[in-house]
Design a protein around this motif. Structure first.
Motif, mmCIF file in Angstrom:
data_model
loop_
_atom_site.group_PDB
_atom_site.id
_atom_site.type_symbol
_atom_site.label_atom_id
_atom_site.label_comp_id
_atom_site.label_asym_id
_atom_site.label_seq_id
_atom_site.Cartn_x
_atom_site.Cartn_y
_atom_site.Cartn_z
ATOM 1 N N ASN A 182 82.030 192.694 101.292
ATOM 2 C CA ASN A 182 81.114 193.838 101.293
ATOM 3 C C ASN A 182 81.187 194.643 100.002
ATOM 4 N N VAL A 183 82.376 194.776 99.423
ATOM 5 C CA VAL A 183 82.495 195.489 98.153
ATOM 6 C C VAL A 183 81.800 194.709 97.035
ATOM 7 N N ALA A 226 96.398 192.795 107.359
ATOM 8 C CA ALA A 226 96.664 191.883 108.462
ATOM 9 C C ALA A 226 95.621 190.767 108.461
ATOM 10 N N LYS A 227 95.944 189.698 109.177
ATOM 11 C CA LYS A 227 95.012 188.585 109.424
ATOM 12 C C LYS A 227 94.531 187.900 108.147
ATOM 13 N N LEU A 228 95.383 187.874 107.122
ATOM 14 C CA LEU A 228 95.014 187.189 105.882
ATOM 15 C C LEU A 228 94.762 185.702 106.099
ATOM 16 N N TYR A 229 95.419 185.138 107.131
ATOM 17 C CA TYR A 229 95.326 183.693 107.327
ATOM 18 C C TYR A 229 94.292 183.295 108.370
ATOM 19 N N GLU A 230 93.502 184.262 108.820
ATOM 20 C CA GLU A 230 92.303 183.894 109.558
ATOM 21 C C GLU A 230 91.369 183.147 108.597
ATOM 22 N N ARG A 263 93.157 183.920 96.447
ATOM 23 C CA ARG A 263 92.264 182.848 96.899
ATOM 24 C C ARG A 263 91.043 183.418 97.616
ATOM 25 N N ILE A 264 91.266 184.370 98.522
ATOM 26 C CA ILE A 264 90.152 184.967 99.251
ATOM 27 C C ILE A 264 89.184 185.643 98.282
ATOM 28 N N THR A 265 89.728 186.412 97.367
ATOM 29 C CA THR A 265 88.888 187.121 96.401
ATOM 30 C C THR A 265 88.106 186.145 95.544
ATOM 31 N N TYR A 266 88.771 185.111 95.082
ATOM 32 C CA TYR A 266 88.129 184.128 94.206
ATOM 33 C C TYR A 266 86.971 183.432 94.919
ATOM 34 N N GLU A 267 87.214 182.976 96.154
ATOM 35 C CA GLU A 267 86.157 182.277 96.875
ATOM 36 C C GLU A 267 84.947 183.178 97.098
ATOM 37 N N ILE A 268 85.194 184.437 97.424
ATOM 38 C CA ILE A 268 84.088 185.346 97.726
ATOM 39 C C ILE A 268 83.354 185.764 96.459
ATOM 40 N N VAL A 269 84.093 186.124 95.420
ATOM 41 C CA VAL A 269 83.445 186.535 94.174
ATOM 42 C C VAL A 269 82.603 185.400 93.618
ATOM 43 N N LYS A 270 83.118 184.202 93.607
ATOM 44 C CA LYS A 270 82.363 183.087 93.039
ATOM 45 C C LYS A 270 81.155 182.735 93.889
ATOM 46 N N HIS A 271 81.228 183.009 95.181
ATOM 47 C CA HIS A 271 80.070 182.783 96.041
ATOM 48 C C HIS A 271 78.965 183.804 95.769
ATOM 49 N N LEU A 272 79.347 185.055 95.577
ATOM 50 C CA LEU A 272 78.366 186.128 95.421
ATOM 51 C C LEU A 272 77.925 186.349 93.979
ATOM 52 N N ASP A 273 78.817 186.119 93.030
ATOM 53 C CA ASP A 273 78.515 186.378 91.618
ATOM 54 C C ASP A 273 79.416 185.493 90.771
ATOM 55 N N GLU A 274 78.917 184.338 90.413
ATOM 56 C CA GLU A 274 79.776 183.375 89.716
ATOM 57 C C GLU A 274 80.210 183.853 88.342
ATOM 58 N N THR A 275 79.556 184.889 87.813
ATOM 59 C CA THR A 275 79.990 185.446 86.525
ATOM 60 C C THR A 275 81.100 186.480 86.682
ATOM 61 N N GLY A 276 81.378 186.903 87.914
ATOM 62 C CA GLY A 276 82.447 187.863 88.139
ATOM 63 C C GLY A 276 83.794 187.259 87.797
ATOM 64 N N SER A 289 81.058 180.065 108.490
ATOM 65 C CA SER A 289 80.168 178.971 108.113
ATOM 66 C C SER A 289 79.840 179.183 106.647
ATOM 67 N N PRO A 290 79.251 178.218 105.965
ATOM 68 C CA PRO A 290 78.981 178.403 104.537
ATOM 69 C C PRO A 290 78.222 179.700 104.257
ATOM 70 N N GLY A 291 78.843 180.573 103.470
ATOM 71 C CA GLY A 291 78.212 181.824 103.075
ATOM 72 C C GLY A 291 78.374 182.958 104.064
ATOM 73 N N LYS A 292 78.939 182.695 105.244
ATOM 74 C CA LYS A 292 79.114 183.747 106.250
ATOM 75 C C LYS A 292 80.590 184.076 106.388
ATOM 76 N N VAL A 293 80.963 185.268 105.929
ATOM 77 C CA VAL A 293 82.368 185.644 105.917
ATOM 78 C C VAL A 293 82.846 185.938 107.332
ATOM 79 N N ASN A 294 84.125 185.726 107.550
ATOM 80 C CA ASN A 294 84.736 185.946 108.864
ATOM 81 C C ASN A 294 85.147 187.412 109.002
ATOM 82 N N PRO A 295 84.534 188.186 109.896
ATOM 83 C CA PRO A 295 84.904 189.599 110.032
ATOM 84 C C PRO A 295 86.309 189.795 110.568
ATOM 85 N N ASP A 296 86.892 188.767 111.188
ATOM 86 C CA ASP A 296 88.259 188.895 111.694
ATOM 87 C C ASP A 296 89.303 188.760 110.593
#
Length: 513
Positions: free
Chosen positions: A173-174, A148-152, A228-241, A157-164
């Protein structure tokens, strides 16, 4: 898994609890001898890639911890456990699992995998808790399987993920916890699994119907949103992922990903949704069980060829959307489920010999085709062989595990995987040296170079045909190789000395001058 029937196998979640490199990494060539010789040490091939992954899916076995299972797969010399040649693992990391046990519950396990020599592991992201599951019914009577809530918003803010945004928070977190151990992040497992094969034939023209996707049960735009969500987060945390589509079976589903944005309004392009699905992943993970595609040509060579045929079908779709290495960057390929059974069931190919030969040949042809790794299904057979009534029950590196650590009987296929990994795991496929072998049409194989030892290992076999693994051929290395004598290894890593004419069968041999 990609099949032309509606019988595609859904991997059981219980068996999976406890894979797409980015651009091919270049390695500077190491100087070899200046005499132009090939067989005795050089020159080194150029443009070498990362080592091939001889992988395995994970599983759950009563009385065994994940760490102990990893020892059985990877090996542990300290305990005199030879393993099955595995150097990379593919577990799941379900949302419902980490919500119950905490995100760091498997850190010690991954530390153990690393200590054993495991690397570049694959995790597939899946399994929302009931509280996080989308309650929408895109198909009458069928609840969505996704979040649910994929479109939240993804970020507050930059680097701070939305818990909703439940999926974004879960992925963040993974990845934050496990990125030191993981290279390949698969988004879902078999989102295109279907019992309606005929529907798959329409997916290049019309988007998949959620009613035909029991593993996902949501629109394709929701899947692109997850990429898209996975890509944005992985590249933020580990650009080699490396972000991968999750174990696809059908090229039509890939086509739907590539032509859609994540816009819930039919995947349309606008300011907020300016990129289509191909911009949100680096690698293509797919599943293939060759026994479904062989017809009367039921042999190990045909089965190995099916692995590459499926890669080529996906590449054709990528080429259609210009992901061809010219207009847009190529995608890396990884196969995260593959095998054939060691028992012939319902007319499908099967048996110890054909499975053993297939596993070695699949590893060779996959590297020749530019595939980064194969994850074999699975660690152990799910039933005693005599009782197996469907192909997946007769797949595994070990016979059915009936007792605790470390009582397990390796299969001939497990021995073969250990041998090919042991002999080639630190080597690179060299297409130029393979061409110089001048193999006739009835012989197949390849040349593999060791950067450390500065020498070659040649894998050769006589091609099989029909329904038989029986084949014979004779081969002589070209005079330019200057090979007088060599050590030959069979599938069990047993060695003999050879010289002159090499007598080949349908079982691959490894030859080191």
């Amino acid at each position: 898994m990609f099949r032309k029937t509606g019988l595609r196998f859904a991997v059981l979640i219980a068996l999976l609890l406890g894979s797409c490199s980015k651009e091919k990494a270049g390695i500077d060539a190491i100087d070899g001898p200046d005499d132009g010789s090939v067989g005795l040490g050089g020159p080194a091939p150029t443009g070498l890639n990362e080592p091939f992954l001889y992988g395995s899916n994970m599983g759950a076995y009563s009385g065994w911890s994940d760490e102990q299972l990893a020892e059985l797969l990877i090996g542990n010399p300290a305990k005199d456990i030879p393993g099955a040649g595995v150097n990379s693992l593919r577990p799941a990391m379900y949302d419902y699992f980490v919500e119950q046990w905490g995100y760091d519950i498997r850190v010690n396990a991954f530390e153990k995998y690393q200590q054993l020599g495991g690397k570049n592991h694959t995790i597939f992201l899946n399994g929302p808790t009931d509280a996080h599951r989308d309650q929408t019914r895109y198909c009458n009577g069928v609840q969505s399987q996704t979040f649910a809530k994929l479109y939240e918003p993804i970020w507050l803010s930059p680097g701070k993920v939305n818990p909703d945004n439940y999926y974004a928070s879960y992925v963040y977190n993974v990845v934050k916890t496990y990125s030191p151990y993981i290279k390949y992040w698969e988004v879902w497992n078999e989102p295109d699994y279907t019992g309606n094969w005929s529907a798959t034939q329409t997916w290049t023209q019309s988007d998949p119907n959620p009613c035909d996707l029991p593993n996902f049960a949501a629109p394709i735009q929701s899947y692109v949103r997850m990429l898209r969500i996975t890509y944005e987060i992985v590249k933020h945390l580990d650009e080699t992922g490396v972000v991968c589509v999750g174990g696809l079976g059908y090229p039509g589903f890939l086509d739907a990903i590539l032509r859609n944005t994540d816009n819930p309004d039919g995947g349309k392009v606008n300011t907020d949704y300016s990129k289509k699905g191909g911009e949100w992943f680096d690698g293509l993970s797919y599943h293939v069980y060759p026994m479904y595609y062989l017809g009367d040509n039921r042999n190990s060579d045909a089965a190995a060829a099916a692995v590459v045929d499926h890669k080529n079908q996906f590449q054709d779709v990528l080429n259609k959307y210009a992901y061809d290495g010219t207009s847009k960057a190529e995608k890396t390929f990884i196969v995260t489920e593959v095998n054939i059974p060691r028992k012939a069931i319902d007319g499908y190919v099967g048996g110890d010999e054909v499975q053993r030969n297939f596993l070695i040949k699949a590893a060779i042809v996959a590297q020749q085709a530019g595939i980064s790794g194969l994850y074999i299904y699975g660690p152990a057979e799910s039933t005693p062989l005599a009782q197996a009534t469907e192909p997946y029950q007769a797949m595994g590196f070990y016979q059915k595990i009936t007792s605790g650590p470390y009582q397990a009987t390796v299969t001939p296929g497990g021995v073969a995987w250990r041998t090919v990994s042991h002999l080639l795991g630190a080597r690179q496929y060299d297409p130029a040296a393979t061409t110089k072998l001048k193999l006739p049409s009835h012989i197949d194989g390849g040349a593999f170079y060791s950067v450390d030892d500065k020498d070659y290992c040649y894998v050769l076999w006589a091609k099989t045909g029909g329904t038989s693994e029986t084949a014979t051929a004779e081969y002589n290395f070209p005079a330019s190789f200057q090979i007088k004598t060599a050590t030959q290894f069979d599938s069990e890593n047993k060695q003999t000395q050879v010289s002159g004419t090499i007598k080949l069968t349908g079982a691959p041999v490894f030859i080191v001058p």
